[in-house]
Design a protein around this motif. Structure first.
Motif, mmCIF file in Angstrom:
data_model
loop_
_atom_site.group_PDB
_atom_site.id
_atom_site.type_symbol
_atom_site.label_atom_id
_atom_site.label_comp_id
_atom_site.label_asym_id
_atom_site.label_seq_id
_atom_site.Cartn_x
_atom_site.Cartn_y
_atom_site.Cartn_z
ATOM 1 N N HIS A 21 10.377 -5.373 1.799
ATOM 2 C CA HIS A 21 11.762 -4.908 1.657
ATOM 3 C C HIS A 21 12.565 -5.310 2.895
ATOM 4 N N LEU A 25 1.244 -10.537 -10.011
ATOM 5 C CA LEU A 25 2.618 -11.015 -9.940
ATOM 6 C C LEU A 25 2.739 -11.904 -8.705
ATOM 7 N N VAL A 64 8.524 2.166 5.800
ATOM 8 C CA VAL A 64 8.274 1.830 4.390
ATOM 9 C C VAL A 64 8.785 0.417 4.110
ATOM 10 N N GLY A 92 0.782 -1.233 0.000
ATOM 11 C CA GLY A 92 0.000 0.000 0.000
ATOM 12 C C GLY A 92 0.813 1.282 0.000
ATOM 13 N N GLY A 140 7.173 -7.087 -4.926
ATOM 14 C CA GLY A 140 6.217 -7.184 -6.028
ATOM 15 C C GLY A 140 5.532 -5.848 -6.301
ATOM 16 N N GLU A 191 -4.158 -9.649 -13.971
ATOM 17 C CA GLU A 191 -3.032 -10.509 -13.564
ATOM 18 C C GLU A 191 -2.407 -10.069 -12.249
HETATM 19 C C1 LIG Z 1 7.715 7.504 2.325
HETATM 20 C C2 LIG Z 1 8.014 6.514 1.236
HETATM 21 C C3 LIG Z 1 9.316 6.396 0.806
HETATM 22 C C4 LIG Z 1 9.639 5.511 -0.193
HETATM 23 N N1 LIG Z 1 10.931 5.413 -0.604
HETATM 24 C C5 LIG Z 1 11.253 4.558 -1.591
HETATM 25 C C6 LIG Z 1 12.590 4.428 -2.039
HETATM 26 O O1 LIG Z 1 13.513 5.051 -1.535
HETATM 27 N N2 LIG Z 1 12.831 3.568 -3.061
HETATM 28 C C7 LIG Z 1 11.845 2.828 -3.633
HETATM 29 O O2 LIG Z 1 12.131 2.080 -4.549
HETATM 30 N N3 LIG Z 1 10.578 2.910 -3.210
HETATM 31 C C8 LIG Z 1 10.260 3.745 -2.211
HETATM 32 N N4 LIG Z 1 8.958 3.830 -1.787
HETATM 33 C C9 LIG Z 1 7.942 2.979 -2.429
HETATM 34 C C10 LIG Z 1 7.823 1.665 -1.662
HETATM 35 O O3 LIG Z 1 8.955 0.891 -1.898
HETATM 36 C C11 LIG Z 1 6.570 0.927 -2.054
HETATM 37 O O4 LIG Z 1 6.380 0.022 -1.041
HETATM 38 C C12 LIG Z 1 6.603 0.177 -3.359
HETATM 39 O O5 LIG Z 1 6.882 1.028 -4.406
HETATM 40 C C13 LIG Z 1 5.252 -0.433 -3.657
HETATM 41 O O6 LIG Z 1 5.088 -1.588 -2.924
HETATM 42 P P1 LIG Z 1 3.786 -1.857 -2.110
HETATM 43 O O7 LIG Z 1 3.876 -3.242 -1.646
HETATM 44 O O8 LIG Z 1 3.626 -0.816 -1.103
HETATM 45 O O9 LIG Z 1 2.696 -1.756 -3.278
HETATM 46 P P2 LIG Z 1 1.237 -1.142 -3.302
HETATM 47 O O10 LIG Z 1 1.269 0.295 -3.008
HETATM 48 O O11 LIG Z 1 0.312 -1.961 -2.522
HETATM 49 O O12 LIG Z 1 0.936 -1.365 -4.840
HETATM 50 C C14 LIG Z 1 1.619 -0.642 -5.840
HETATM 51 C C15 LIG Z 1 1.024 -0.961 -7.201
HETATM 52 O O13 LIG Z 1 1.349 -2.273 -7.595
HETATM 53 C C16 LIG Z 1 0.184 -3.077 -7.718
HETATM 54 N N5 LIG Z 1 0.541 -4.368 -7.135
HETATM 55 C C17 LIG Z 1 1.122 -4.567 -5.934
HETATM 56 N N6 LIG Z 1 1.428 -5.850 -5.771
HETATM 57 C C18 LIG Z 1 1.025 -6.486 -6.890
HETATM 58 C C19 LIG Z 1 1.091 -7.824 -7.329
HETATM 59 N N7 LIG Z 1 1.653 -8.773 -6.595
HETATM 60 N N8 LIG Z 1 0.595 -8.113 -8.539
HETATM 61 C C20 LIG Z 1 0.039 -7.153 -9.297
HETATM 62 N N9 LIG Z 1 -0.040 -5.876 -8.945
HETATM 63 C C21 LIG Z 1 0.456 -5.538 -7.754
HETATM 64 C C22 LIG Z 1 -0.904 -2.326 -7.020
HETATM 65 O O14 LIG Z 1 -2.147 -2.588 -7.578
HETATM 66 C C23 LIG Z 1 -0.480 -0.899 -7.234
HETATM 67 O O15 LIG Z 1 -0.849 -0.449 -8.495
HETATM 68 C C24 LIG Z 1 8.611 4.714 -0.786
HETATM 69 C C25 LIG Z 1 7.304 4.841 -0.353
HETATM 70 C C26 LIG Z 1 6.990 5.731 0.658
HETATM 71 C C27 LIG Z 1 5.574 5.828 1.116
#
Ligand SMILES: Cc1cc2nc3c(=O)[nH]c(=O)nc-3n(C[C@H](O)[C@H](O)[C@H](O)COP(=O)(O)OP(=O)(O)OC[C@H]3O[C@@H](n4cnc5c(N)ncnc54)[C@H](O)[C@@H]3O)c2cc1C
Lengths: 166, 289, 777
Positions: free
Chosen positions: B77, B166, B105, B33, B112, B164
């Motif tokens: 992560h 991942l 985070v 999220g 994924g 789909e």
């Molecule tokens: C304050 C902050 C700092 C951050 N700093 C960094 C950083 O330094 N470097 C970095 O790389 N990222 C950073 N991020 C992003 C972070 O790594 C996110 O967690 C990542 O980008 C998305 O992973 P999530 O699990 O939170 O995905 P979500 O937010 O839940 O989903 C992201 C997207 O992917 C889709 N999705 C998720 N999982 C799947 C799946 N298995 N199959 C199909 N679709 C899927 C969702 O529908 C959505 O569209 C940061 C985020 C925040 C809030």
């Protein structure tokens, strides 16, 4: 934000010009276009569902083509707004014959306003370039589509081809 | 900062998640999220249905067997960053994980989610390119496997279809004599990468590079493999001179580099060369030890 | 049990347990039966005519209670006030709480939705249709002052908001006297204060009592009460303002905002409690910004480093409207332009410009960081020009110890100071000589170490009322309960400064009770006598003094009672630990509880003495106070990337007497971080069309703890004669002192590349370009 560039399309200039200025074609090639209607005098009302990846916004507004010098140049004004902000753009498009192909030279200035301006700045230029790529991929597809071919299909084909060759 | 209305589902199996995803119009998967929810709070994304895969079993594990490192899409992560075995076998993975955001985070964000989101400044895609990862994607008609180079299509766009999910990320287990590393320059506000370079080198018995993988993020709309760098190193001893010469090619062929007020395209391309040389130097160091 | 002396002790903050455990009550924690939620419709345009507003779809949405526009509200609600409009050539704009004809910056509110929950309210905001006629915007202050610029106010001559001039000595004579003259342009970029808790307001109107209660996250509850009462047309005594827990302010809550009046008005009109919590995005757009000056400085110098003259010609970008103190802020820059130096000839010519941006106003330091930055950069420029060590130029120009009180060229009277001792201590702590040696060695290796100094003096303890737009005195009441517990009512509004601890320490020692027996009450206008509030590092120096004076009155009465009870002479009564004893006969004594119990029984009173034990005092300070210190930053700049690595940060601050070193250090820590934030990271960016490009923390860099090394703090103590405690104030010193130290350090590091000046924020790319043969872009 300035947007400038050139793009080569493997179709004759007349054809490309038509795709770019004919409302029906335009409706097909504009990324996310959901509706485009002529309101006369080179002006169209437009409805877009534009966005990048999961970011989506619905925009409604007008497109106006002016200073039309078929088939070599025109100016375009875009003004659209939605819940996440507004877009205003003005640009000049030139088409130059290049053997069997056509080089499109564009130069424009786009202003984003409201939330999309305030929260997306790191993506602005990349997003604009992405949409430009999508647009030209679609134009190419439209311009080179065989009679009766499903244009949608060829858009995907051309977009992917364009990306691969990058 | 208030999202619109949406329906919420929390399936327990991948199969159920896939079918829910295909039953509903305008549905989105929710993993950690940390990318999706900020967009929803800004109302930049307003899915009608949110399918939370947080309770789906079998997609949050790390396994190393049969010559592969397999990481479930839902693995956080933090889990990757603190995995002792990975630190030995493939250090670029924990190193990348630990450069992401902050502890909160890393505790929620998933591998994924990050690769599917395909933010042009995300860290993971660099390692995915360098390590020649492949992605297992589950859809209504079964699963398919996509290579990293085909997976990322454009900024925030992947080959994953609307229906789909991942499920797994597969990475060839680095052979003996390999070393890998990640070098990153942080964007000061967000912590994302202005530029990040992941590198893996495998050395043969005589100490020359037998295989090289270099992935670059932050510079172009999607992460790319710096093949010119890889080619320049293979067959050579990874000394300072060879690394410098190869790293200088890290932004070769990049057009339309990303730019914003934090960093111009030119600067990002320059950083790619600096960070490539740093990542390669540590990778070589690790490969030797 | 004897009470250990608590003033000077590192007592842990008594406010922290509730904050850490989530037991504190902020505005957003308030829940009242039937409460509605307010959301604002805000302009996405920097400058536009409002053609029409259609609220019908929003009003029709299920759960929406009311939708109001400027046309509905403005007839009943007065404009947003400004307390500082007495300026030459001033043009004071009308500032309606909801824009009606025109919007002038992105984020300006023009309608409000009231709904049963926040989600519905936000949905309804999306349904309000506003038809704008966009106008050209101007976001550059200098461009705004050009003839022919787009005007924000059609009926004004120009975008010039006001002017202000200050001259001390004779700057032109100073220029003639100079061996050399240099000039330099300095830009103080716009910053967002960004307290961790954004603003928030809740309001509840009791029609039976005709009583409005307004909760607001504010630094100035009393001033807010006066202003909101006037704006919405209630008698002031019918308005009760409560500032509950306030999660930081940094000056941005030293203000009266449109939302505060609108919420009060809506609660009264709808007779339902209403609440609005600002989102971070709104906070970036519509909470005041700080700094935003750009100016040219001309400096005359003698070859020995003596500065003969300083001329500052500046444009201040005040944004679109005046908020409470907008025009006053840049004048503080002028007053402090001489810093800690004997610069006899000094002038400032200020022109303030309206632009299509949010208003500027007080942000931590408020006008003084600009002054310190200028003068501390200038001494380095002078050193650079003359090939001298910046240290030498500082020593050469320092105001010397025995000249205090010192009258500056800008008309201030510095209370006390000894700039050399702080400097010497900092040099010693940093091992300045050693650092210079190391710098030379590293340069030979192609590594770029920089050492930067800032020897600042600042003005705080605001302040004499005559010098303040909204009063500069403060109030305190000290009440002793019948059981001997003490309640203090203070007119200040602590919101992170720790006065619930430091004030209790002062009372504990002063009255002979335990720190835990003292309760500090603040922020409720119904329980606390009128006060001015917390800002300008005045809480302890002014508010603390008011309390001490009230306490002295109480103590006098306590002694009178003790003498009566012990059948002794009042002059023989002295406080020994926790007992009032007869001099020379310490077994004869009474505690505060004994005395208070007696005083509250009301029988057997000393002659001419009223029962009870409570006193108040209103303290008017005779002067400001002037803390000072030396900050030394050591940085290394990476030639390949331009990244700045802060290796050491040494600070010696002199804030007068110290009540609680831990709290002082905490203030200095936070202050330094904010100062370094400006130097290296922070900037509110508006594009040419007036759009904010830094509207989230993804793009606006808030400094984070891991960016910094451990700060090496130390202090010297030079008490002020302005108040009996000898305390000066520490809320802003760190911010004011630190910015130039780090900028000077980076410029010092880049000296081999011929760099003389770099504008903030010092982004890596800028530095990389300068180190690799380019211009900084
Ligand atoms: C304050 C902050 C700092 C951050 N700093 C960094 C950083 O330094 N470097 C970095 O790389 N990222 C950073 N991020 C992003 C972070 O790594 C996110 O967690 C990542 O980008 C998305 O992973 P999530 O699990 O939170 O995905 P979500 O937010 O839940 O989903 C992201 C997207 O992917 C889709 N999705 C998720 N999982 C799947 C799946 N298995 N199959 C199909 N679709 C899927 C969702 O529908 C959505 O569209 C940061 C985020 C925040 C809030």
């Amino acid at each position: 934000m300035k947007i400038t560039g050139t793009h080569q399309i493997s179709a004759a200039r007349d054809r490309v010009f038509t795709v770019l200025t004919d409302p029906e074609c335009l409706a097909r090639v504009m990324p996310g276009c959901k509706g485009l209607e002529s309101t006369g005098d080179g002006a169209y009302s437009i409805h877009l569902a534009a966005g990048v990846g999961p970011i989506k916004g619905e925009y409604a507004g007008t497109v106006q083509l002016t200073d039309i010098e078929a088939p070599s140049s025109y100016r375009m004004l875009v003004d659209a707004k939605g819940k996440t902000g507004f877009v205003k753009g003005e640009g000049k498009v030139e088409l130059v014959e290049d053997g069997d192909a056509t080089t499109v030279i564009y130069e424009g200035d786009v202003t984003l306003g409201g939330p999309v301006a305030a929260v997306g700045q790191r993506m602005h230029s990349s997003a604009a370039k992405l949409m430009t790529r999508q647009l030209f991929g679609a134009i190419e597809a439209e311009a080179t589509a065989e009679e009766g071919e499903d244009v949608k299909h060829s858009i995907i084909r051309n977009t992917l081809r364009g990306l691969r060759s990058k | 900062m208030i999202p619109g209305t949406f329906d919420y589902h929390a399936p327990k199996t991948l199969k159920k998640a896939v079918s829910l995803l295909n039953e509903h119009e305008d549905a989105k998967i929710l993993a950690g999220g940390h990318s999706l929810i900020p967009l929803m709070k800004l109302r930049f994304a307003a899915p009608a249905v949110v399918i939370d895969i947080g309770r789906v079993s079998g997609i949050s594990r790390i396994r190393i067997s049969d010559g592969h490192i397999q990481i479930g899409a839902l693995t956080t992560h933090h889990t990757i960053g603190s995995n002792a075995r990975l630190r030995r076998v493939c250090p670029v993975l924990p190193e990348t994980a630990n450069e992401i955001g902050d502890l909160q985070v890393r505790n929620r964000g998933t591998l994924g989610g990050s690769v599917v989101h395909a933010d042009p400044a995300a860290d993971w895609p660099a390692a995915m390119m360098a390590l020649r990862a492949s992605f297992e994607v589950a859809g209504p008609s079964g699963t398919r496997e996509v290579s990293a180079s085909d997976f990322f299509v454009d900024m925030m766009t992947t080959t994953i279809g609307d229906g789909e999910i991942l499920s797994q990320i597969r990475i060839p287990e680095p052979p003996a004599g390999s070393g890998s590393a990640y070098a990153k320059m942080h964007q000061s506000a967000s912590g994302f990468a202005i530029t990040g370079v992941a590198a893996q080198l495998t050395l043969d018995e005589s100490g020359n590079v037998s295989a090289a993988g270099v992935g670059v993020t932050g510079v172009a709309p999607i992460a790319y493999t710096a093949s010119a760098v890889e080619d320049a190193l293979v067959g050579k001893a990874p000394d300072e001179g060879a690394i410098a010469a190869a790293a200088a090619l890290a932004a070769d062929g990049v057009q339309d580099a990303n730019e914003d007020h934090h960093a111009s395209g030119e600067y990002r391309m320059h950083l790619a060369t600096v960070l490539a040389s740093r990542a390669l130097a540590s990778a070589a160091e690790r490969a030797k030890s | 049990m004897p009470v250990a002396k608590s003033v000077g002790a590192r007592i842990k903050r008594r406010e922290d347990p509730r904050l850490i455990q989530g037991l504190a009550t902020y505005v957003d924690d308030l829940q009242l039966p039937g409460m509605c939620y307010v959301a604002f419709v805000r302009s996405p345009h920097a400058h536009a005519k409002i053609q029409s507003i259609d609220t019908s779809a929003a009003s029709a949405l299920d759960g929406v209670v009311s939708v109001v526009t400027g046309a509905d509200v403005n007839p009943d609600v007065g404009g947003v006030p400004c307390a500082a409009t007495d300026f030459p050539n001033v043009q004071v704009p009308e500032h309606p709480v909801l824009a009606e004809d025109k919007v002038r910056f992105v984020g300006e509110p023009l309608a409000a939705v009231v709904a049963v929950d926040r989600y519905v309210a936000q949905d309804a905001v999306d349904l309000v249709e506003v038809d704008y006629d966009p106008l050209e915007a101007v976001s550059d202050a200098e461009a705004a002052l050009e003839p022919g610029s787009v005007k924000l106010y059609d009926h004004f001559d120009s975008n010039q908001a006001f002017t202000w001039d200050l001259e001390g000595g004779d700057v032109d004579a100073g220029l003639k006297e100079a061996d050399r003259v240099i000039s330099q342009r300095f830009i103080h970029q716009r910053l967002a204060p960004n307290p961790i808790e954004p603003r928030g307001v809740a309001a509840d109107f009791n029609a039976g009592d005709e009583q409005l209660t307004l909760w607001s996250s504010t630094q100035i509850p009393h001033i807010l009460r006066t202003q909101v009462a006037l704006m919405i047309g209630l008698n002031e005594n019918r308005v009760r303002v409560i500032a509950p827990e306030v999660g930081g302010g940094f000056g941005c809550k030293l203000n009266v905002y449109a939302e505060e009046a609108v919420l009060g008005h809506l609660a009264k009109k709808l007779e339902r409690p209403v609440k609005w919590m600002e989102s971070r995005r709104e906070n970036f757009l519509h909470t005041i910004h700080g700094r935003d000056q750009l100016g040219d400085v001309e400096i005359g110098m003698k070859n020995d480093g003596t500065i003969t003259t300083l001329k500052y010609n500046v444009v201040a970008d005040v944004g679109s409207y005046f908020q409470l103190l907008t025009p006053a802020i840049p004048t503080l820059t002028g007053l402090m332009l001489c810093g800690c130096y004997q610069i006899r000839n000094v002038s400032m010519h200020l022109r303030a410009a309206f632009t299509n941006k949010m208003s500027t106003d007080a942000y931590r330091g408020a006008g003084r960081p600009e002054a310190t930055y200028i003068v501390e950069r200038i001494v380095d420029c002078v050193a650079d020009e003359l090939g001298l060590d910046p240290l030498e130029v500082r020593r050469k120009n320092f105001i010397v110890k025995d000249s205090f009180p010192y009258e500056t060229g800008t008309g201030l009277s510095y209370d006390s100071g000894d700039y050399t001792i702080a400097l010497d201590k900092a040099l010693k702590n940093a091992d300045y000589e050693g650092l210079r040696k190391k710098q030379a060695e590293l340069r030979d290796e192609g590594r770029y170490l920089g050492i930067g100094l800032s020897t600042y003096a600042e003005i705080c303890g605001m302040g004499p009322s005559a010098a303040m737009p909204a009063g500069g005195w403060e109030s305190g009441t000290v009440r002793v309960d019948p059981t001997g517990k003490v309640t203090v009512l203070t007119g200040i509004k602590p919101h992170g400064q720790g006065q619930e601890t430091t004030f209790a320490q002062l009372i504990a020692d002063g009255l002979g009770v335990d720190v835990d027996d003292v309760k500090i009450v603040h922020g409720d206008t119904d329980s606390v006598q009128y006060g001015t509030g917390t800002f300008g590092s005045r809480g302890t120096a002014v508010g603390g003094t008011a309390m001490i004076m009230a306490m002295e009155k109480v103590k006098k009465k306590v002694k009178k009672f003790a003498a009566h009870m012990l059948e002794a002479n009042i002059d023989d009564i002295e406080l020994e630990d926790d007992r009032y004893v007869v001099k020379g006969n310490p077994e004869r004594g009474v505690s505060l509880a004994d005395v208070s119990g007696h005083a509250h029984r009301g029988i057997d009173m000393p002659e001419d003495t009223e029962p009870g034990l409570a006193e108040s005092h209103f303290f008017e300070p005779s002067n400001f106070t002037y803390p000072f210190g030396t900050h030394i930053a050591v940085v290394e700049v990476d030639k390949d990337t331009g990244e700045v690595d802060i290796q050491r940060y040494v600070a010696v601050d002199d804030v007068g007497n110290i009540i609680n070193p831990m709290i002082v250090e905490g203030q200095i820590h936070g202050g330094i971080v904010q100062g370094l934030g400006q130097a290296l990271y922070e900037e509110v960016i508006y594009d040419e069309s007036g759009q904010v490009l830094t509207g989230t923390f993804m793009d606006y860099t808030m400094p984070k703890a891991h960016f910094f090394p451990r700060f090496e703090l130390d202090n010297t103590v030079t008490p002020t004669p302005v108040n009996p405690m000898g305390v000066k104030g520490v809320g802003e010193a760190g911010t004011i002192g630190s910015t130039p130290a780090i900028v000077n350090a980076v410029i010092d590091a880049l000296k081999p590349f011929g760099v003389r000046h770099i504008d903030m924020p010092l982004r890596p790319e800028k530095l990389w370009r300068l180190m690799n043969g380019g211009e900084s872009s």
